[in-house]
Design an enzyme around this catalytic site. Structure first.
Site, short mmCIF file in Angstrom:
data_model
loop_
_atom_site.label_atom_id
_atom_site.label_comp_id
_atom_site.label_asym_id
_atom_site.label_seq_id
_atom_site.Cartn_x
_atom_site.Cartn_y
_atom_site.Cartn_z
N ASP A 1 50.50 60.55 -13.84
CA ASP A 1 49.61 61.08 -15.00
C ASP A 1 48.56 62.10 -14.49
OD1 ASP A 1 48.29 58.81 -13.55
OD2 ASP A 1 47.11 58.58 -15.24
N GLU B 1 47.72 55.83 -14.24
CA GLU B 1 46.91 55.37 -13.00
C GLU B 1 45.51 55.54 -13.56
OE1 GLU B 1 44.10 55.22 -10.00
OE2 GLU B 1 44.77 56.99 -10.65
N HIS C 1 39.87 65.54 -9.41
CA HIS C 1 39.30 65.59 -10.50
C HIS C 1 38.11 66.84 -10.83
CE1 HIS C 1 39.95 60.88 -11.41
NE2 HIS C 1 40.92 61.46 -10.52
NI NI Z 1 44.67 59.95 -7.99
#
Ligand code: NI
Length: 391
Positions: A80, A138, A364
């Site tokens: 994902d 996840e 991220h």
């Molecule tokens: Ni990761």
């Protein structure tokens, strides 16, 4: 039997990188990995594997049956992406607005597909079987638990589990392996301090929840600084606070959300139990009421010492002893933890940053990308580990 797979991986480099870039350009968030799952299933079927789809909605699994009976080794990749707008102008940048592979799961998926291709070709060298697990969701800690509920680890029963995370905290060419905790337990908590509102000019007629919430926040940090051994890791972050409507009105309640990160299960339980105790004391002192909710949690990713030692030896053959630095556990979480609770396993870090090439933005973040040579290291380590374990 030769377990040298360097050439096998090298021969598949172009294919692996092009799959990674395709996935990167078409990222899908948790439980929406439909195109990704279709691509993975098509590739696995083309290697002659029996593929099943729809596990945990968008997961894909396949089994490589070896030549002789033996244990079952599970290899896991997550698929994902994240709800982030990519800022890169690379040709393979995300074409889905607001969605981005900002954690490297595109690379995990592409590398595991490559490993599947190598192992399918070498299945006569395997005593036992390989269970390939391409997990959805996840990032919201939803995919692994659902796959486990659906029996992914029981039919066939899994003996060992391996996986890796591309890691921009390490330069490309290095591998991080350690026994014990590698990623933290992640708990999401919600705290509400309830007072009675009123006029901002007349606090004596009210119970003002804002100063009480401020004291709660400060006191909670003492759980980290005063109530645990200095060498034990823990982080408590209140990331969101909301209360009140205007400058001259005393709020009726303050709502806070936060996260606790720990590596030791006992410490995790201790702090989770102490948070409402501390809140109760402070709120009682100032006539406020409170609510505490533990919204969700995932245990720490714990590497089995023997399996970690095995992976370390394998990785040494791939990158050399000098490229296996000591690693400290990270306070990020990963639901790989749930698979490793059910079978001894190892989750290892594959260094993927390259500062000279501008490939070192943190995971991220909207500028995240990695050095694709890391995929070679990952695929080689996993293939080699499998051939040695089932050899
Ligand atoms: Ni990761």
């Amino acid at each position: 039997m030769s377990v040298d797979v360097t050439e096998d991986v090298r021969a598949r480099r172009e294919e692996m990188v092009s799959l990674r870039r395709d996935l990167h350009a078409h990222p899908e968030t948790a439980f929406r990995e439909e195109r990704t799952a279709r691509l993975v299933a098509e590739r696995l079927a083309a290697f002659g594997l029996e593929v099943s789809t729809g596990s945990a909605r968008t997961g894909v699994t396949a089994v490589i049956q070896g030549n002789a009976p033996g244990p079952t080794l599970m290899l896991r990749a997550d698929m994902d992406a994240l709800p982030i707008q990519e800022t890169s102008d690379r040709p393979y940048a995300s074409r889905n607005p607001g969605v981005m592979h900002a954690c490297g799961h595109d690379g995990h998926t592409a590398a595991l597909v490559t490993v599947a291709s190598i192992l399918a070709e070498r299945r006569n060298d395997l005593n036992g079987r390989v269970l390939l697990v391409f997990q959805p969701a996840e990032e919201i800690m939803g995919g692994a638990s659902l796959m486990i509920e659906e029996g992914v680890m029981t039919d066939p029963p899994v003996d060992r589990v391996l996986g890796f995370h591309l890691w921009n905290g390490l330069p490309v060419g290095q591998v991080g392996v350690k026994p014990g905790a590698i990623f933290a337990a992640v708990d999401e908590i919600e705290l509400v301090v309830k007072g009675t509102g009123g006029h901002g000019a007349m606090p004596h007629q009210t119970v003002d929840p804002i100063p009480v919430a401020a004291q709660v926040i400060s006191a909670l940090q003492s759980l980290i600084s005063r109530e645990k051994h200095y060498a034990e890791g823990a982080v408590l972050t209140i990331g969101r606070i909301q209360g009140g409507t205007a400058f001259n009105i005393i709020a009726t309640e303050v709502e806070m959300k936060g996260t606790l990160r720990t590596f030791d299960e006992g410490l995790r339980r201790q702090i989770l139990a102490r948070i409402p105790e501390v809140m109760a004391g402070i709120c009682a002192a100032f006539n406020a009421e409170f609510e505490f909710r533990h919204l969700q949690g995932c245990p720490a990713v714990m590497n089995d010492p023997e399996v970690a030692d095995f992976v370390r030896r394998v990785a040494t053959k791939v990158v050399g002893e000098a490229n296996l630095p000591a690693v400290v556990p990270s306070t990020v979480g990963d639901d790989m933890a749930l698979f490793q609770l059910r079978a001894p396993g190892c989750y290892f870090l594959v260094g993927s940053s390259n500062a000279d090439a501008g490939l070192d933005a943190p995971h991220h973040s909207s500028g995240f990308d990695f050095d694709e040579d890391a995929l070679m290291v990952a695929a080689e380590t996993l293939s080699r580990a499998t051939l040695e374990y089932l050899g």
